[in-house]
Scaffold this motif. Structure first.
Motif, PDB file in Angstrom:
ATOM      1  N   VAL A  14       9.236  82.577  13.071  1.00  0.00           N
ATOM      2  CA  VAL A  14       8.590  81.922  11.932  1.00  0.00           C
ATOM      3  C   VAL A  14       7.280  81.272  12.363  1.00  0.00           C
ATOM      4  O   VAL A  14       6.255  81.368  11.669  1.00  0.00           O
ATOM      5  CB  VAL A  14       9.531  80.885  11.271  1.00  0.00           C
ATOM      6  CG1 VAL A  14       8.782  80.004  10.280  1.00  0.00           C
ATOM      7  CG2 VAL A  14      10.695  81.575  10.587  1.00  0.00           C
ATOM      8  N   GLY A  15       7.290  80.615  13.515  1.00  0.00           N
ATOM      9  CA  GLY A  15       6.069  79.977  14.011  1.00  0.00           C
ATOM     10  C   GLY A  15       4.948  80.978  14.226  1.00  0.00           C
ATOM     11  O   GLY A  15       3.797  80.737  13.820  1.00  0.00           O
ATOM     12  N   TYR A  16       5.274  82.107  14.847  1.00  0.00           N
ATOM     13  CA  TYR A  16       4.246  83.137  15.064  1.00  0.00           C
ATOM     14  C   TYR A  16       3.770  83.734  13.738  1.00  0.00           C
ATOM     15  O   TYR A  16       2.578  83.992  13.559  1.00  0.00           O
ATOM     16  CB  TYR A  16       4.764  84.241  15.980  1.00  0.00           C
ATOM     17  CG  TYR A  16       4.770  83.851  17.444  1.00  0.00           C
ATOM     18  CD1 TYR A  16       3.588  83.488  18.087  1.00  0.00           C
ATOM     19  CD2 TYR A  16       5.942  83.843  18.176  1.00  0.00           C
ATOM     20  CE1 TYR A  16       3.578  83.134  19.427  1.00  0.00           C
ATOM     21  CE2 TYR A  16       5.944  83.486  19.521  1.00  0.00           C
ATOM     22  CZ  TYR A  16       4.757  83.133  20.142  1.00  0.00           C
ATOM     23  OH  TYR A  16       4.750  82.781  21.468  1.00  0.00           O
ATOM     24  N   ILE A  17       4.691  83.944  12.824  1.00  0.00           N
ATOM     25  CA  ILE A  17       4.304  84.475  11.509  1.00  0.00           C
ATOM     26  C   ILE A  17       3.340  83.511  10.821  1.00  0.00           C
ATOM     27  O   ILE A  17       2.308  83.927  10.287  1.00  0.00           O
ATOM     28  CB  ILE A  17       5.543  84.747  10.635  1.00  0.00           C
ATOM     29  CG1 ILE A  17       6.305  85.957  11.168  1.00  0.00           C
ATOM     30  CG2 ILE A  17       5.155  84.924   9.172  1.00  0.00           C
ATOM     31  CD1 ILE A  17       7.676  86.151  10.540  1.00  0.00           C
ATOM     32  N   VAL A  45       9.548  89.463   5.586  1.00  0.00           N
ATOM     33  CA  VAL A  45       8.670  88.551   4.849  1.00  0.00           C
ATOM     34  C   VAL A  45       7.370  88.325   5.612  1.00  0.00           C
ATOM     35  O   VAL A  45       6.288  88.278   5.013  1.00  0.00           O
ATOM     36  CB  VAL A  45       9.392  87.215   4.559  1.00  0.00           C
ATOM     37  CG1 VAL A  45       8.431  86.164   4.022  1.00  0.00           C
ATOM     38  CG2 VAL A  45      10.538  87.428   3.586  1.00  0.00           C
ATOM     39  N   GLY A  46       7.474  88.214   6.935  1.00  0.00           N
ATOM     40  CA  GLY A  46       6.269  88.023   7.739  1.00  0.00           C
ATOM     41  C   GLY A  46       5.286  89.162   7.575  1.00  0.00           C
ATOM     42  O   GLY A  46       4.083  88.944   7.414  1.00  0.00           O
ATOM     43  N   SER A  70      16.980  90.172   0.970  1.00  0.00           N
ATOM     44  CA  SER A  70      16.079  91.164   1.561  1.00  0.00           C
ATOM     45  C   SER A  70      15.518  92.106   0.500  1.00  0.00           C
ATOM     46  O   SER A  70      14.337  92.463   0.546  1.00  0.00           O
ATOM     47  CB  SER A  70      16.767  91.934   2.684  1.00  0.00           C
ATOM     48  OG  SER A  70      17.938  92.571   2.258  1.00  0.00           O
ATOM     49  N   TRP A  71      16.346  92.509  -0.457  1.00  0.00           N
ATOM     50  CA  TRP A  71      15.850  93.359  -1.554  1.00  0.00           C
ATOM     51  C   TRP A  71      14.755  92.631  -2.325  1.00  0.00           C
ATOM     52  O   TRP A  71      13.701  93.195  -2.617  1.00  0.00           O
ATOM     53  CB  TRP A  71      16.992  93.743  -2.491  1.00  0.00           C
ATOM     54  CG  TRP A  71      17.861  94.845  -1.991  1.00  0.00           C
ATOM     55  CD1 TRP A  71      18.931  94.730  -1.146  1.00  0.00           C
ATOM     56  CD2 TRP A  71      17.747  96.239  -2.290  1.00  0.00           C
ATOM     57  NE1 TRP A  71      19.481  95.966  -0.911  1.00  0.00           N
ATOM     58  CE2 TRP A  71      18.773  96.906  -1.602  1.00  0.00           C
ATOM     59  CE3 TRP A  71      16.876  96.976  -3.070  1.00  0.00           C
ATOM     60  CZ2 TRP A  71      18.958  98.282  -1.678  1.00  0.00           C
ATOM     61  CZ3 TRP A  71      17.058  98.352  -3.153  1.00  0.00           C
ATOM     62  CH2 TRP A  71      18.088  98.991  -2.462  1.00  0.00           C
TER      63      TRP A  71
END
Length: 123
Positions: A14-17, A45-46, A70-71
């Motif tokens: 999440v941090g990298y995204i 999502v990223g 996810s869908w």
């Protein structure tokens, strides 16, 4: 892998995204010996947030199990990246996956519908 390690890895992803560094996020993801639904959906999502919709689709179809989150994330990603037809096409496939759309899914579908372009020639 212990649950703590999965949670820590997901947090790093999440941090990298959030920093827009999808290469590093993908490196962490690929090195995880075990991934959970959160891991897969976070990467999906990223990629959509960073306009890599085709890579998001690869993640989506690689997921061992897809859930409604996810869908919906993939439908939203298509819509946000200017591909409403693909969003609606994916939505039509939810029933065959035995998923039941919720309010969030329907909001994404309505948004996709609003992004459709019609060629109306009134001349």
């Amino acid at each position: 892998m212990r649950v703590r390690n999965v949670i820590s890895s997901n947090a790093m992803i999440v941090g990298y995204i959030n920093a827009g560094d999808m290469d590093s996020a993908r490196c962490i993801f690929d090195k995880m010996p075990e991934k959970n639904a959160v891991s897969w959906t976070t990467m999906l999502v990223g990629y959509t947030k960073n306009a890599f919709i085709d890579l998001a689709r690869v993640i989506f179809y690689s997921m061992p199990e897809r859930n409604l989150v996810s869908w919906t994330a993939m439908i939203t990603g298509y819509t946000q990246n200017g591909r409403p037809n693909e969003a609606l096409s994916l939505f039509r496939r939810i029933e065959t996956a035995r998923m039941r759309p919720d309010a969030v899914t329907m909001t994404s579908v309505i948004s996709a519908s609003g992004h459709l372009r019609y060629n109306c020639d009134f001349t």
